[in-house]
Design an enzyme around this catalytic site. Structure first.
Site, PDB file in Angstrom:
ATOM      1  N   LYS A   1     -30.963  -5.118  -6.487  1.00  0.00           N
ATOM      2  CA  LYS A   1     -31.652  -6.244  -5.852  1.00  0.00           C
ATOM      3  C   LYS A   1     -32.815  -6.725  -6.723  1.00  0.00           C
ATOM      4  O   LYS A   1     -33.022  -7.928  -6.899  1.00  0.00           O
ATOM      5  CB  LYS A   1     -32.174  -5.823  -4.474  1.00  0.00           C
ATOM      6  CG  LYS A   1     -31.076  -5.694  -3.425  1.00  0.00           C
ATOM      7  CD  LYS A   1     -31.617  -5.121  -2.143  1.00  0.00           C
ATOM      8  CE  LYS A   1     -30.532  -5.051  -1.072  1.00  0.00           C
ATOM      9  NZ  LYS A   1     -29.996  -6.366  -0.686  1.00  0.00           N
TER      10      LYS A   1
ATOM     11  N   GLU B   1     -42.505  -6.286 -15.013  1.00  0.00           N
ATOM     12  CA  GLU B   1     -42.638  -5.722 -16.368  1.00  0.00           C
ATOM     13  C   GLU B   1     -41.591  -4.636 -16.590  1.00  0.00           C
ATOM     14  O   GLU B   1     -40.871  -4.660 -17.554  1.00  0.00           O
ATOM     15  CB  GLU B   1     -44.046  -5.132 -16.554  1.00  0.00           C
ATOM     16  CG  GLU B   1     -45.113  -6.181 -16.762  1.00  0.00           C
ATOM     17  CD  GLU B   1     -44.904  -6.992 -18.038  1.00  0.00           C
ATOM     18  OE1 GLU B   1     -44.439  -6.431 -19.047  1.00  0.00           O
ATOM     19  OE2 GLU B   1     -45.195  -8.203 -18.009  1.00  0.00           O
TER      20      GLU B   1
ATOM     21  N   VAL C   1     -34.457  10.215  -8.316  1.00  0.00           N
ATOM     22  CA  VAL C   1     -34.144  10.933  -7.074  1.00  0.00           C
ATOM     23  C   VAL C   1     -34.859  12.263  -7.215  1.00  0.00           C
ATOM     24  O   VAL C   1     -34.848  12.865  -8.295  1.00  0.00           O
ATOM     25  CB  VAL C   1     -32.617  11.148  -6.921  1.00  0.00           C
ATOM     26  CG1 VAL C   1     -32.320  12.098  -5.763  1.00  0.00           C
ATOM     27  CG2 VAL C   1     -31.913   9.822  -6.695  1.00  0.00           C
ATOM     28  N   LYS C   2     -35.518  12.703  -6.158  1.00  0.00           N
ATOM     29  CA  LYS C   2     -36.268  13.973  -6.229  1.00  0.00           C
ATOM     30  C   LYS C   2     -35.342  15.083  -6.704  1.00  0.00           C
ATOM     31  O   LYS C   2     -34.184  15.166  -6.289  1.00  0.00           O
ATOM     32  CB  LYS C   2     -36.789  14.333  -4.835  1.00  0.00           C
ATOM     33  CG  LYS C   2     -38.277  14.074  -4.688  1.00  0.00           C
ATOM     34  CD  LYS C   2     -38.818  14.729  -3.424  1.00  0.00           C
ATOM     35  CE  LYS C   2     -40.199  14.207  -3.069  1.00  0.00           C
ATOM     36  NZ  LYS C   2     -41.195  14.244  -4.111  1.00  0.00           N
TER      37      LYS C   2
ATOM     38  N   SER D   1     -38.141  20.029  -6.429  1.00  0.00           N
ATOM     39  CA  SER D   1     -39.263  19.311  -5.856  1.00  0.00           C
ATOM     40  C   SER D   1     -39.030  19.057  -4.357  1.00  0.00           C
ATOM     41  O   SER D   1     -39.974  19.076  -3.557  1.00  0.00           O
ATOM     42  CB  SER D   1     -39.461  18.044  -6.684  1.00  0.00           C
ATOM     43  OG  SER D   1     -39.976  17.027  -5.959  1.00  0.00           O
TER      44      SER D   1
ATOM     45  N   ARG E   1     -40.063   2.432  -8.695  1.00  0.00           N
ATOM     46  CA  ARG E   1     -41.408   1.933  -9.001  1.00  0.00           C
ATOM     47  C   ARG E   1     -41.281   0.604  -9.756  1.00  0.00           C
ATOM     48  O   ARG E   1     -40.603   0.537 -10.775  1.00  0.00           O
ATOM     49  CB  ARG E   1     -42.135   2.965  -9.847  1.00  0.00           C
ATOM     50  CG  ARG E   1     -43.580   2.644 -10.077  1.00  0.00           C
ATOM     51  CD  ARG E   1     -44.292   3.824 -10.706  1.00  0.00           C
ATOM     52  NE  ARG E   1     -44.460   4.933  -9.781  1.00  0.00           N
ATOM     53  CZ  ARG E   1     -44.576   6.211 -10.162  1.00  0.00           C
ATOM     54  NH1 ARG E   1     -44.507   6.544 -11.427  1.00  0.00           N
ATOM     55  NH2 ARG E   1     -44.739   7.159  -9.253  1.00  0.00           N
TER      56      ARG E   1
ATOM     57  N   GLU F   1     -38.242   4.839  -1.164  1.00  0.00           N
ATOM     58  CA  GLU F   1     -39.666   4.490  -1.304  1.00  0.00           C
ATOM     59  C   GLU F   1     -39.810   3.560  -2.511  1.00  0.00           C
ATOM     60  O   GLU F   1     -39.401   3.913  -3.615  1.00  0.00           O
ATOM     61  CB  GLU F   1     -40.542   5.725  -1.514  1.00  0.00           C
ATOM     62  CG  GLU F   1     -42.007   5.321  -1.567  1.00  0.00           C
ATOM     63  CD  GLU F   1     -42.960   6.442  -1.987  1.00  0.00           C
ATOM     64  OE1 GLU F   1     -43.735   6.894  -1.137  1.00  0.00           O
ATOM     65  OE2 GLU F   1     -42.924   6.844  -3.158  1.00  0.00           O
TER      66      GLU F   1
ATOM     67  N   ALA G   1     -52.598   5.454 -12.852  1.00  0.00           N
ATOM     68  CA  ALA G   1     -51.919   6.470 -12.022  1.00  0.00           C
ATOM     69  C   ALA G   1     -51.236   7.521 -12.889  1.00  0.00           C
ATOM     70  O   ALA G   1     -51.234   8.712 -12.548  1.00  0.00           O
ATOM     71  CB  ALA G   1     -50.909   5.802 -11.098  1.00  0.00           C
TER      72      ALA G   1
ATOM     73  N   HIS H   1     -52.261  11.354 -12.756  1.00  0.00           N
ATOM     74  CA  HIS H   1     -51.224  12.332 -12.410  1.00  0.00           C
ATOM     75  C   HIS H   1     -51.235  13.503 -13.399  1.00  0.00           C
ATOM     76  O   HIS H   1     -51.182  14.671 -12.998  1.00  0.00           O
ATOM     77  CB  HIS H   1     -49.861  11.630 -12.421  1.00  0.00           C
ATOM     78  CG  HIS H   1     -48.731  12.515 -12.006  1.00  0.00           C
ATOM     79  ND1 HIS H   1     -48.506  12.859 -10.700  1.00  0.00           N
ATOM     80  CD2 HIS H   1     -47.780  13.150 -12.727  1.00  0.00           C
ATOM     81  CE1 HIS H   1     -47.457  13.656 -10.628  1.00  0.00           C
ATOM     82  NE2 HIS H   1     -46.996  13.854 -11.858  1.00  0.00           N
TER      83      HIS H   1
HETATM   84  P1  0O2 Z   1     -43.748  11.673  -7.319  1.00  0.00           P
HETATM   85  O1  0O2 Z   1     -43.388  12.635  -8.387  1.00  0.00           O
HETATM   86  O2  0O2 Z   1     -44.316  10.390  -7.850  1.00  0.00           O
HETATM   87  O3  0O2 Z   1     -42.678  11.455  -6.321  1.00  0.00           O
HETATM   88  P2  0O2 Z   1     -46.225  12.576   0.745  1.00  0.00           P
HETATM   89  O4  0O2 Z   1     -45.199  11.710   0.058  1.00  0.00           O
HETATM   90  O5  0O2 Z   1     -45.902  12.787   2.196  1.00  0.00           O
HETATM   91  O6  0O2 Z   1     -46.521  13.846   0.000  1.00  0.00           O
HETATM   92  P3  0O2 Z   1     -47.983  10.567   1.447  1.00  0.00           P
HETATM   93  O7  0O2 Z   1     -49.489  10.519   1.414  1.00  0.00           O
HETATM   94  O8  0O2 Z   1     -47.317  10.405   2.755  1.00  0.00           O
HETATM   95  O9  0O2 Z   1     -47.568  11.874   0.697  1.00  0.00           O
HETATM   96  O10 0O2 Z   1     -47.322   9.490   0.545  1.00  0.00           O
HETATM   97  P4  0O2 Z   1     -47.964   8.307  -0.235  1.00  0.00           P
HETATM   98  O11 0O2 Z   1     -49.409   8.170   0.016  1.00  0.00           O
HETATM   99  O12 0O2 Z   1     -47.093   7.130   0.096  1.00  0.00           O
HETATM  100  O13 0O2 Z   1     -47.808   8.746  -1.770  1.00  0.00           O
HETATM  101  C1  0O2 Z   1     -46.622   9.252  -2.280  1.00  0.00           C
HETATM  102  C2  0O2 Z   1     -46.458   8.910  -3.751  1.00  0.00           C
HETATM  103  O14 0O2 Z   1     -47.409   7.941  -4.182  1.00  0.00           O
HETATM  104  C3  0O2 Z   1     -46.680  10.097  -4.667  1.00  0.00           C
HETATM  105  O15 0O2 Z   1     -45.472  10.768  -4.804  1.00  0.00           O
HETATM  106  C4  0O2 Z   1     -47.117   9.418  -5.969  1.00  0.00           C
HETATM  107  O16 0O2 Z   1     -46.001   8.871  -6.658  1.00  0.00           O
HETATM  108  C5  0O2 Z   1     -47.941   8.270  -5.465  1.00  0.00           C
HETATM  109  N1  0O2 Z   1     -49.353   8.625  -5.254  1.00  0.00           N
HETATM  110  C6  0O2 Z   1     -50.004   8.684  -4.073  1.00  0.00           C
HETATM  111  N2  0O2 Z   1     -51.290   8.992  -4.254  1.00  0.00           N
HETATM  112  C7  0O2 Z   1     -51.484   9.132  -5.576  1.00  0.00           C
HETATM  113  C8  0O2 Z   1     -52.627   9.449  -6.375  1.00  0.00           C
HETATM  114  O17 0O2 Z   1     -53.731   9.673  -5.903  1.00  0.00           O
HETATM  115  N3  0O2 Z   1     -52.429   9.493  -7.732  1.00  0.00           N
HETATM  116  C9  0O2 Z   1     -51.222   9.257  -8.306  1.00  0.00           C
HETATM  117  N4  0O2 Z   1     -51.135   9.346  -9.638  1.00  0.00           N
HETATM  118  N5  0O2 Z   1     -50.124   8.968  -7.569  1.00  0.00           N
HETATM  119  C10 0O2 Z   1     -50.244   8.904  -6.223  1.00  0.00           C
HETATM  120  P5  0O2 Z   1     -45.392  12.292  -5.112  1.00  0.00           P
HETATM  121  O18 0O2 Z   1     -44.343  12.867  -4.239  1.00  0.00           O
HETATM  122  O19 0O2 Z   1     -46.757  12.918  -5.048  1.00  0.00           O
HETATM  123  O20 0O2 Z   1     -44.949  12.383  -6.588  1.00  0.00           O
END
Ligand code: 0O2
Length: 227
Positions: free
Chosen positions: A41, A59, A65-66, A70, A98, A160, A172, A176
């Site tokens: 899409k 860009e 997929v996780k 993880s 993303r 997501e 970010a 990270h």
């Molecule tokens: P990955 O490897 O990117 O998948 P949850 O998903 O339940 O643990 P929450 O708060 O419900 O947490 O989800 P939220 O706020 O939507 O954030 C989920 C994802 O957003 C994260 O996935 C990161 O990709 C990104 N993210 C959120 N907060 C931050 C932050 O402070 N710094 C950075 N760099 N990324 C962030 P994952 O699963 O952590 O990692």
């Protein structure tokens, strides 16, 4: 030498392991298909913008997929029942896409265009652009559900989707790495520096967007793509 009695339980557990692996693969495959639907899409939108308006609002797009590791870590951390139904209900970021845009307005525009599509259901939105996290993190997060048509019928798959600018993405990815390096216990000077850098990135986004508007005016226009 092992006796047949010694070997039997091992053979059985290998069969079980194979079955479990197959189940996990099948489970994750549905998420891969959902992710691919969303990627298609986005790629259609990108090509339409480019062809019709000579403008590219995206860009780059990355997706994943996780990994099983993880996923297991998250199931344990959140105390979710370790069965597929429960994981399906409670973990909505198994498939992730993303979308990195040049400008904040493009991030919102892409969000609007994707979530307006009739086969997409918007489950939740977290607008960390309008309301950044205390550490400075900015991004627009949407959990969307997209139907995947399997041989057994359609299955709604949550994906997501994160929309952000290049500057937000740059920040970010560094944050990270720092978070990972310090296993979450980031020294306070570094936390402050990161917050500072996030403010600078936000300022840059604003300036670049203003310059872009001055150069090109509000672009692009078109029946489906009004700004
Ligand atoms: P990955 O490897 O990117 O998948 P949850 O998903 O339940 O643990 P929450 O708060 O419900 O947490 O989800 P939220 O706020 O939507 O954030 C989920 C994802 O957003 C994260 O996935 C990161 O990709 C990104 N993210 C959120 N907060 C931050 C932050 O402070 N710094 C950075 N760099 N990324 C962030 P994952 O699963 O952590 O990692």
């Amino acid at each position: 030498m092992p006796t047949p009695l010694d070997e039997e339980p091992i053979a059985l557990s290998i069969a079980e392991l194979h079955a479990a692996r197959d189940q996990i693969q099948r489970f994750l495959l549905e998420y891969r298909f959902g992710m691919q639907e969303v990627e298609t899409k986005l790629s259609i939108l990108r090509e339409e913008f480019l062809t019709m308006h000579d403008y590219n609002p995206i860009e780059h797009v990355t997706s994943r997929v996780k990994s099983p590791d993880s996923l297991v870590e998250k199931v344990a951390r959140k105390g979710i029942d370790p069965d597929f139904d429960s994981i399906r209900r409670h973990i909505t970021d198994i498939a992730g896409v993303r979308v990195t845009c040049s400008f904040t307005a493009d991030a919102y525009r892409l969000f609007d265009l994707l979530t307006a599509q009739s086969d997409i259901t918007l489950r939740t939105v977290k607008d960390y652009i309008a309301d950044p996290k205390p550490n400075g993190y900015k991004s627009l997060h949407a959990i969307v559900e997209v139907p995947v048509f399997l041989s057994t019928g359609p299955v709604p798959i949550p994906v997501e989707v994160q929309f952000r600018t290049i500057a937000m993405d740059f920040w970010a990815s560094l944050e990270h790495k720092i978070h990972y390096k310090y296993a979450g216990a980031v020294p306070s000077e570094l936390v402050d520096s990161l917050k500072d850098a996030a403010d600078t990135a936000a300022e840059l986004d604003d300036r670049m967007e203003r310059l872009h508007r001055e150069l090109h005016g509000p672009k692009p226009t078109g029946p489906a793509l009004q700004v």
